[in-house]
Structure formats: structure tokens, C-alpha cells
Write an enzyme that holds these catalytic residues in place. Sequence first.
Site, PDB file in Angstrom:
ATOM      1  N   SER A 118       0.814  -1.222   0.000  1.00  0.00           N
ATOM      2  CA  SER A 118       0.000   0.000   0.000  1.00  0.00           C
ATOM      3  C   SER A 118       0.846   1.270   0.000  1.00  0.00           C
ATOM      4  O   SER A 118       0.412   2.312   0.498  1.00  0.00           O
ATOM      5  CB  SER A 118      -0.936   0.011   1.212  1.00  0.00           C
ATOM      6  OG  SER A 118      -0.191  -0.046   2.420  1.00  0.00           O
ATOM      7  N   GLY A 119       2.070   1.190  -0.553  1.00  0.00           N
ATOM      8  CA  GLY A 119       2.847   2.393  -0.782  1.00  0.00           C
ATOM      9  C   GLY A 119       2.465   3.015  -2.110  1.00  0.00           C
ATOM     10  O   GLY A 119       1.424   2.687  -2.704  1.00  0.00           O
ATOM     11  N   ALA A 149       3.561   2.575  -5.121  1.00  0.00           N
ATOM     12  CA  ALA A 149       3.430   1.632  -6.231  1.00  0.00           C
ATOM     13  C   ALA A 149       2.110   0.875  -6.151  1.00  0.00           C
ATOM     14  O   ALA A 149       1.368   0.783  -7.140  1.00  0.00           O
ATOM     15  CB  ALA A 149       4.610   0.662  -6.237  1.00  0.00           C
ATOM     16  N   THR A 153       6.955   4.600   1.455  1.00  0.00           N
ATOM     17  CA  THR A 153       6.523   5.878   0.865  1.00  0.00           C
ATOM     18  C   THR A 153       6.244   6.910   1.938  1.00  0.00           C
ATOM     19  O   THR A 153       6.673   8.069   1.848  1.00  0.00           O
ATOM     20  CB  THR A 153       5.264   5.658   0.007  1.00  0.00           C
ATOM     21  OG1 THR A 153       5.565   4.781  -1.066  1.00  0.00           O
ATOM     22  CG2 THR A 153       4.738   6.975  -0.529  1.00  0.00           C
ATOM     23  N   ALA A 156       9.302   8.677   3.151  1.00  0.00           N
ATOM     24  CA  ALA A 156      10.194   9.351   2.196  1.00  0.00           C
ATOM     25  C   ALA A 156      10.185  10.857   2.433  1.00  0.00           C
ATOM     26  O   ALA A 156       9.133  11.483   2.489  1.00  0.00           O
ATOM     27  CB  ALA A 156       9.758   9.040   0.766  1.00  0.00           C
ATOM     28  N   GLY A 171      11.846  13.814  -1.908  1.00  0.00           N
ATOM     29  CA  GLY A 171      10.924  14.241  -2.939  1.00  0.00           C
ATOM     30  C   GLY A 171      10.810  13.263  -4.080  1.00  0.00           C
ATOM     31  O   GLY A 171      11.201  12.103  -3.977  1.00  0.00           O
ATOM     32  N   GLU A 194      19.322  17.418  -5.769  1.00  0.00           N
ATOM     33  CA  GLU A 194      19.938  16.427  -4.896  1.00  0.00           C
ATOM     34  C   GLU A 194      21.154  15.830  -5.599  1.00  0.00           C
ATOM     35  O   GLU A 194      21.473  16.186  -6.735  1.00  0.00           O
ATOM     36  CB  GLU A 194      18.930  15.336  -4.510  1.00  0.00           C
ATOM     37  CG  GLU A 194      17.782  15.858  -3.659  1.00  0.00           C
ATOM     38  CD  GLU A 194      16.832  14.778  -3.200  1.00  0.00           C
ATOM     39  OE1 GLU A 194      17.018  13.608  -3.593  1.00  0.00           O
ATOM     40  OE2 GLU A 194      15.891  15.093  -2.443  1.00  0.00           O
ATOM     41  N   HIS A 244      22.300   5.006   2.525  1.00  0.00           N
ATOM     42  CA  HIS A 244      22.163   6.458   2.547  1.00  0.00           C
ATOM     43  C   HIS A 244      23.289   7.050   3.374  1.00  0.00           C
ATOM     44  O   HIS A 244      23.584   6.565   4.474  1.00  0.00           O
ATOM     45  CB  HIS A 244      20.811   6.875   3.115  1.00  0.00           C
ATOM     46  CG  HIS A 244      20.422   8.270   2.746  1.00  0.00           C
ATOM     47  ND1 HIS A 244      21.008   9.377   3.326  1.00  0.00           N
ATOM     48  CD2 HIS A 244      19.535   8.757   1.843  1.00  0.00           C
ATOM     49  CE1 HIS A 244      20.484  10.474   2.803  1.00  0.00           C
ATOM     50  NE2 HIS A 244      19.602  10.127   1.899  1.00  0.00           N
ATOM     51  N   ARG A 256      25.580   8.777  -4.293  1.00  0.00           N
ATOM     52  CA  ARG A 256      25.496   8.328  -2.907  1.00  0.00           C
ATOM     53  C   ARG A 256      26.589   7.327  -2.529  1.00  0.00           C
ATOM     54  O   ARG A 256      27.113   7.359  -1.420  1.00  0.00           O
ATOM     55  CB  ARG A 256      24.117   7.715  -2.645  1.00  0.00           C
ATOM     56  CG  ARG A 256      23.031   8.755  -2.541  1.00  0.00           C
ATOM     57  CD  ARG A 256      21.680   8.140  -2.288  1.00  0.00           C
ATOM     58  NE  ARG A 256      20.679   9.196  -2.102  1.00  0.00           N
ATOM     59  CZ  ARG A 256      19.386   8.958  -1.938  1.00  0.00           C
ATOM     60  NH1 ARG A 256      18.924   7.711  -1.950  1.00  0.00           N
ATOM     61  NH2 ARG A 256      18.540   9.956  -1.762  1.00  0.00           N
ATOM     62  N   HIS A 263      19.430   1.697   2.935  1.00  0.00           N
ATOM     63  CA  HIS A 263      18.331   2.586   2.550  1.00  0.00           C
ATOM     64  C   HIS A 263      17.452   2.027   1.440  1.00  0.00           C
ATOM     65  O   HIS A 263      16.226   2.094   1.525  1.00  0.00           O
ATOM     66  CB  HIS A 263      18.923   3.930   2.114  1.00  0.00           C
ATOM     67  CG  HIS A 263      17.911   4.966   1.741  1.00  0.00           C
ATOM     68  ND1 HIS A 263      16.904   5.367   2.600  1.00  0.00           N
ATOM     69  CD2 HIS A 263      17.757   5.705   0.607  1.00  0.00           C
ATOM     70  CE1 HIS A 263      16.167   6.299   2.007  1.00  0.00           C
ATOM     71  NE2 HIS A 263      16.660   6.518   0.802  1.00  0.00           N
ATOM     72  N   ARG A 306      20.987   3.939  -7.557  1.00  0.00           N
ATOM     73  CA  ARG A 306      19.796   4.747  -7.840  1.00  0.00           C
ATOM     74  C   ARG A 306      20.098   6.237  -7.755  1.00  0.00           C
ATOM     75  O   ARG A 306      20.719   6.707  -6.803  1.00  0.00           O
ATOM     76  CB  ARG A 306      18.686   4.402  -6.840  1.00  0.00           C
ATOM     77  CG  ARG A 306      17.450   5.280  -6.955  1.00  0.00           C
ATOM     78  CD  ARG A 306      16.386   4.830  -5.991  1.00  0.00           C
ATOM     79  NE  ARG A 306      16.743   5.059  -4.613  1.00  0.00           N
ATOM     80  CZ  ARG A 306      16.387   6.118  -3.890  1.00  0.00           C
ATOM     81  NH1 ARG A 306      15.664   7.080  -4.446  1.00  0.00           N
ATOM     82  NH2 ARG A 306      16.731   6.238  -2.622  1.00  0.00           N
ATOM     83  N   SER A 312      12.960   6.902  -7.050  1.00  0.00           N
ATOM     84  CA  SER A 312      12.229   5.712  -6.603  1.00  0.00           C
ATOM     85  C   SER A 312      10.715   5.924  -6.590  1.00  0.00           C
ATOM     86  O   SER A 312       9.956   5.068  -7.044  1.00  0.00           O
ATOM     87  CB  SER A 312      12.714   5.278  -5.223  1.00  0.00           C
ATOM     88  OG  SER A 312      12.698   6.359  -4.316  1.00  0.00           O
TER      89      SER A 312
END
Length: 527
Positions: free
Chosen positions: A26-27, A29, A57, A60, A63, A127, A244, A290, A351, A386, A391
Amino acid sequence: MPERYMLNFDTRNLPQEEDEYIILGSGIAGLYTSLAASQAGGSVTVLTKQTMMDTGTDKAQGGIAAALGDTDSPALHREDTLVAGAGLCDAEAVNALVSEGPDRVRELIKLGAIFDCDNEGLCLTREGAHSRRRILHASGDATGAEIQRVLTKRVLEDDRVKVLENHYVVDLLVRENVCYGVLAYDRLARTLKVFRGKVVVLATGGVGRLFEHNTNPEIATGDGVAIAFRAGAEVMDMEFIQFHPTVLNLPGAPRFLITEAVRGEGAYLRNSRGQRFMPRYHDLAELAPRDVVVRAILKEMAETGSNKVYLDLTHLDPEVIKARFPNITRTCAEYNLDITVVPIPVAPAAHYMMGGVKTNLVGETSIKGLYACGEVACPGVHGANRLASNSLLEGLVFGGRIVEETRRFLKDYRLRYPEFACDWLLEPVKMDFASLRKELEVLMGQKVGPVRSGAGLKEALEFFDRWSFLSRHQVEGVEEMEVKNMLQVGELVAEAALARRESRGGHYRVDYPDTHRRWQKHIIFRR
């Protein structure tokens, strides 16, 4: 074979429900895919492990990236993504992400998502490894929570979508490489149920909880990858775990993500001696990819004998910081840390998983009827590393592509649902799963973390071999099933990391520190 299922069951003796789409998670996606399926005329059942709000989600901060600025373009976004991915991105998948992403974000805004704006329109920030300011954010540093809010609200208002919370998916029901549904455990009723569907979508999130230090919610135990692998689906790029660089490291405080957007707004990284160090490691300094920042921090920590470095915002306007990062400001203040006056102590933590269940460009796995999107999936968008804030966008773009693909055939698609049963009698086992889980988390951090060696990875695989007998035993509760899944996924990560004899992106081997052209390929596992 006994490794196929986690529990003894026979579907003929269990309650059964049927729907066109069975969506797990239920995020962003899972919920976006649910809404898209409903709007296309489909009927949907969403199963969540805990509540609808227990997602990656919702946590997060930074952004969602999309080429919406006047000086930006999908081509520039594509180039940044490919560079960050260190030679392993699927170019077609990246094209889909960056070209379709802006419209998906606009759709999110139409659904009611409120992103930060000024007099000129959307406030876009920058970022790490982005060449342009293209990150939309909400309430300063609570972007995920805003997206979760609006999607949850829309799904709950939709009569064609049924949400069942506290339903833990135990296994996929697959025969002759066709997925017919899932076996789920109702945590409140403490009973097994069968959910049959023409399309099953994995949107179960990541694997961060495999590691002692991580930024993930407690649901992120790799269940989606584990159940897909047990069912025979291909998994890819499992060695690529993103750590992260900046996670709060204060005694008594939980590991709390300090978004990369803080560095995007001009914060400096300093070692325990107060020295700014990132310009010595990369031309982009604090905004380097990262993996580069993580290894630089680890090196500085080792050289100074400290378990942390410091993220310094004290040279920035205090009022701007408070307005831009209210959540971080408030959380640090709870631990008597004024981030406008004192640098934030930080250290790297697990992360995000770049790898996952291998999919094509429309989210289809190697099993017919089984699709995947979001962090659990690996369509090749992220490659070996990533790009920040891609994401959330991935969940939107590939969730939409799954629905576009499946609606083409679903109305004429007839399934005769077979019955399923565990062919082997799995014996129960009594042991301390909580202690085993803690041992696993520490081992993953020490041997399969951001800096790896062949010797350490072999030690990790010996650990997994010692516990492999558990695949022949039934367990009772969700916590025990989680540990079995974590063992399965941890072994896949360690095995892939040992196989890749180079360093690339989120995978770094001290015994193979260079990147080699002959390793510009993917590692794919199938049971």
C-alpha cells in the site's frame, strides 16, 4: 520440494476470494496501480502486511524527481540517471521513466497532492548527481507522507478497490509458471485465506530491515522478493544495496534519515575534526553520487577513529532551514539538537534495494500473471546505483504500465483456478527466532554492508548454510515467517555480492576495488 512453501496448507479447506487484480502493498506503487486499474474498469483487492500507512513511501522525505523545470528536460534526467547507474541501467526502462514521469506527477497533483510552491510555481530542489533542480517536495521534507495521504484517501473513496489490512502474504500460488493468486495469513483472525486473481502485483517494498542500521519501516523485510523467488521468478542485481550517507547517529535516538536535499540546499559534511572533506573525493563534493559519499564518510570515520561525521547547516539562514526542513528540525530538537546552531551527527545506513524481482518494461516477471513495481521490482531503471528521488517516480510509471498492459487482455482472459497444497509435510520447529533475526541483522551490516570482502561474504554464506534446514520446517507466526524470508533474501544478496568480482555503484569490494568492462552485466538468480 519442501522449500516451495512456508506452511502446510490445502486450498480446498480454506476460505477463498477472487478479484481481477490482487495487489500486495500500500505504498505509492501499490496504491497508484490500484487506482489506475480501477479507473480502467478493473476490480481490485489490496492486501497490506500491517496498516495502509505502514510503508516506505510514508517515510520518504526528499521528494520525487521529474523534468518539470524550464531549464530541464527528460534527456537531461535520462543522462543523470544513466551516469548514476554506473553502466547497468536498462536504457529503454530509463527512457520510460523520464519521458512518462512528468505526466504521472501531474496526475498525482490532479489527484490532490500538494507540493511546495512559490510565486513562480513548483519549488524544485537539487539532490546528489542531478544536474538540474528537478525534485518536487511537500511540507518541506515530508513528501512521502503527502503522497501517501492523497493516494490513501483516493483508494478508500474508490468502490472498485477493496483494502484488507493486516493480511500477510505467505506464498504465491503458481503452477506451470502461471500465477493464480496468493496464500495469505489474516493476522487478526489468525487464519489462512486464498486470494485468486487474474493479475497479481508485487508492490511490497524493500529489504532494509535485513541490516542492523537502516532507514526503512519495520515492514521492509524483503517478503516480496522471497515469495517470488520461492515460486520460481527470476531476481536480478541483488548485490546492489544503496546505503544512505546521512542518517542521524545520536545515542538514544532511532536511526532517522537526513534527506539528501539538505546537502542540495548547501549543507557541508565535516569529519570529527571539523574538516570539510567531500571536495577531496569528487568534483560534485557533497552532491556526488550516494555510493561515493558513503565510502568517503566511512574512510573519514576510520581515519579519525569516530563512528560518525557531521552535516553542517550552521552557515545557512536559520529561518530558511526551519521552513525547508521542518520535520528534521523538529525531530532533532526532540533530542536537544538545534540544527541551525550545531552540526548533525550522521553515519551511513541501509536505505534502498536497486535489485529485486526481474521485470520487463511493462512490469511482467518471468511468471505469467505475476507483475511487480516499486522497490521490490527490478526493471533496470536504477542500475548499480539509484539516482536520488527516482524511486517514487518508478512506482508511478511502472504501476501505470502494468495496468496499460493487462487491460489489453484481461476482459477476455479466462482462468480455471486449480487447487494447491503443500506436497511435503513441514514439521514444526521451536527456536528463538528473535535472537536469530538480531544475529542476521548484525551479520548483514558487518559482512554484506557498504564495504565488502570475499572472506566476509563467505562467512555470511556459511551462516545462511547453517540455517538452511529451516526451509524444511513450518513456523507459526508472522515474525517467524519474516525471519525465514530475511534469511532467503540475505543469502541472495550475499551470493550475488560474492559472485561480482569488481566494485560498481552500490557494490564495493575491497579485494576487487576497480570497475571492469567485462562485469558490465547482470547477475540473475532463479530457484
